[in-house]
Design a protein around this motif. Structure first.
Motif, PDB file in Angstrom:
ATOM      1  N   ASP A 265       0.813  -1.216   0.000  1.00 52.19           N
ATOM      2  CA  ASP A 265       0.000   0.000   0.000  1.00 52.19           C
ATOM      3  C   ASP A 265       0.851   1.273   0.000  1.00 52.19           C
ATOM      4  O   ASP A 265       0.329   2.369   0.138  1.00 52.19           O
ATOM      5  N   LEU A 266       2.167   1.119  -0.122  1.00 53.92           N
ATOM      6  CA  LEU A 266       3.122   2.215  -0.177  1.00 53.92           C
ATOM      7  C   LEU A 266       3.103   3.079   1.084  1.00 53.92           C
ATOM      8  O   LEU A 266       3.469   4.239   1.067  1.00 53.92           O
ATOM      9  N   ALA A 267       2.689   2.495   2.206  1.00 54.63           N
ATOM     10  CA  ALA A 267       2.693   3.221   3.480  1.00 54.63           C
ATOM     11  C   ALA A 267       4.130   3.403   3.949  1.00 54.63           C
ATOM     12  O   ALA A 267       4.969   2.525   3.774  1.00 54.63           O
ATOM     13  N   SER A 268       4.408   4.530   4.579  1.00 54.08           N
ATOM     14  CA  SER A 268       5.760   4.813   5.039  1.00 54.08           C
ATOM     15  C   SER A 268       5.935   4.573   6.533  1.00 54.08           C
ATOM     16  O   SER A 268       6.997   4.802   7.077  1.00 54.08           O
ATOM     17  N   ILE A 269       4.900   4.100   7.200  1.00 52.00           N
ATOM     18  CA  ILE A 269       4.977   3.829   8.640  1.00 52.00           C
ATOM     19  C   ILE A 269       4.295   2.503   8.951  1.00 52.00           C
ATOM     20  O   ILE A 269       3.535   1.977   8.146  1.00 52.00           O
ATOM     21  N   TYR A 270       4.616   1.976  10.119  1.00 49.68           N
ATOM     22  CA  TYR A 270       3.857   0.850  10.654  1.00 49.68           C
ATOM     23  C   TYR A 270       3.529   1.171  12.107  1.00 49.68           C
ATOM     24  O   TYR A 270       4.170   2.020  12.725  1.00 49.68           O
ATOM     25  N   GLU A 271       2.508   0.529  12.626  1.00 48.76           N
ATOM     26  CA  GLU A 271       2.051   0.810  13.983  1.00 48.76           C
ATOM     27  C   GLU A 271       2.412  -0.358  14.903  1.00 48.76           C
ATOM     28  O   GLU A 271       2.311  -1.516  14.504  1.00 48.76           O
ATOM     29  N   VAL A 272       2.843   0.007  16.111  1.00 50.41           N
ATOM     30  CA  VAL A 272       3.181  -1.006  17.108  1.00 50.41           C
ATOM     31  C   VAL A 272       2.442  -0.675  18.395  1.00 50.41           C
ATOM     32  O   VAL A 272       2.568   0.430  18.924  1.00 50.41           O
ATOM     33  N   ASP A 273       1.637  -1.622  18.867  1.00 51.28           N
ATOM     34  CA  ASP A 273       0.994  -1.520  20.176  1.00 51.28           C
ATOM     35  C   ASP A 273       1.869  -2.293  21.155  1.00 51.28           C
ATOM     36  O   ASP A 273       2.122  -3.487  20.955  1.00 51.28           O
ATOM     37  N   ILE A 274       2.336  -1.619  22.199  1.00 52.08           N
ATOM     38  CA  ILE A 274       3.264  -2.219  23.151  1.00 52.08           C
ATOM     39  C   ILE A 274       2.581  -2.339  24.505  1.00 52.08           C
ATOM     40  O   ILE A 274       2.054  -1.356  25.034  1.00 52.08           O
ATOM     41  N   ASP A 275       2.590  -3.542  25.039  1.00 49.46           N
ATOM     42  CA  ASP A 275       2.083  -3.810  26.386  1.00 49.46           C
ATOM     43  C   ASP A 275       3.247  -4.311  27.232  1.00 49.46           C
ATOM     44  O   ASP A 275       3.875  -5.318  26.897  1.00 49.46           O
ATOM     45  N   VAL A 276       3.540  -3.598  28.307  1.00 47.46           N
ATOM     46  CA  VAL A 276       4.610  -3.986  29.220  1.00 47.46           C
ATOM     47  C   VAL A 276       3.963  -4.547  30.478  1.00 47.46           C
ATOM     48  O   VAL A 276       3.115  -3.894  31.097  1.00 47.46           O
TER      49      VAL A 276
END
Length: 156
Positions: free
Chosen positions: A60-71
């Motif tokens: 999709d030519l996106a320049s970012i990715y998303e990360v959900d972080i649970d500590v």
């Protein structure tokens, strides 16, 4: 004495020429390429047409990715604990530039949740959990980007 009627056309034509030519040169090392050429030079020197490029259907030519972080570090609930989440481009804890980290936070009773939008060039993230107690080494966790638009990272 100036005659406004004679000077206005000359000024207008000069401005239009400056705009049409693209203004200044842009300084040292500047180069220009035709914007509508539709071709690109490849690293091997060949000229490729824009129609020669192949982009996979699922890209999709996106320049970012998303990360959900649970500590979730309940064994550290009684300690003062800080977390830094950074680009791991340097290849380990000894090469981290803490001024450029995406997250610098304290954990609340050993827990934390963070949502990041990470640029695609960050192939790997590193989380450093620092416990503020003498002779306690930092805990280090890494996440390698898996080319997914969204990722969940559980640190425990």
């Amino acid at each position: 004495m100036w005659n406004l009627n004679q000077q206005l056309p000359v000024t207008l034509i000069s401005c239009l020429l400056l705009i049409a030519c693209g203004g200044g040169g842009g300084g040292e090392g500047g180069s220009s390429t035709p914007s509508g050429s539709g071709s690109v030079s490849s690293p091997s020197g060949q000229t490729l047409k824009i129609t020669d490029l192949v982009i996979e259907h699922d890209n999709d030519l996106a320049s970012i990715y998303e990360v959900d972080i649970d500590v979730s570090l309940p064994h550290l609930a009684a300690s003062q604990v800080y977390i830094s989440i950074c680009d791991n481009g340097g290849g380990g804890i000894e090469n981290i530039d803490y001024e450029k980290c995406m997250v610098k936070s304290s954990l609340n009773s050993g827990y934390g949740q963070y949502q990041l939008r990470v640029p695609n060039h960050c192939d790997s993230l590193i989380a450093v959990v620092s416990v503020m107690e003498p002779d306690t080494p930092a805990l280090v966790y890494t996440l390698n980007h898996n080319n997914q638009a969204e990722t969940t990272w559980l640190i425990q």
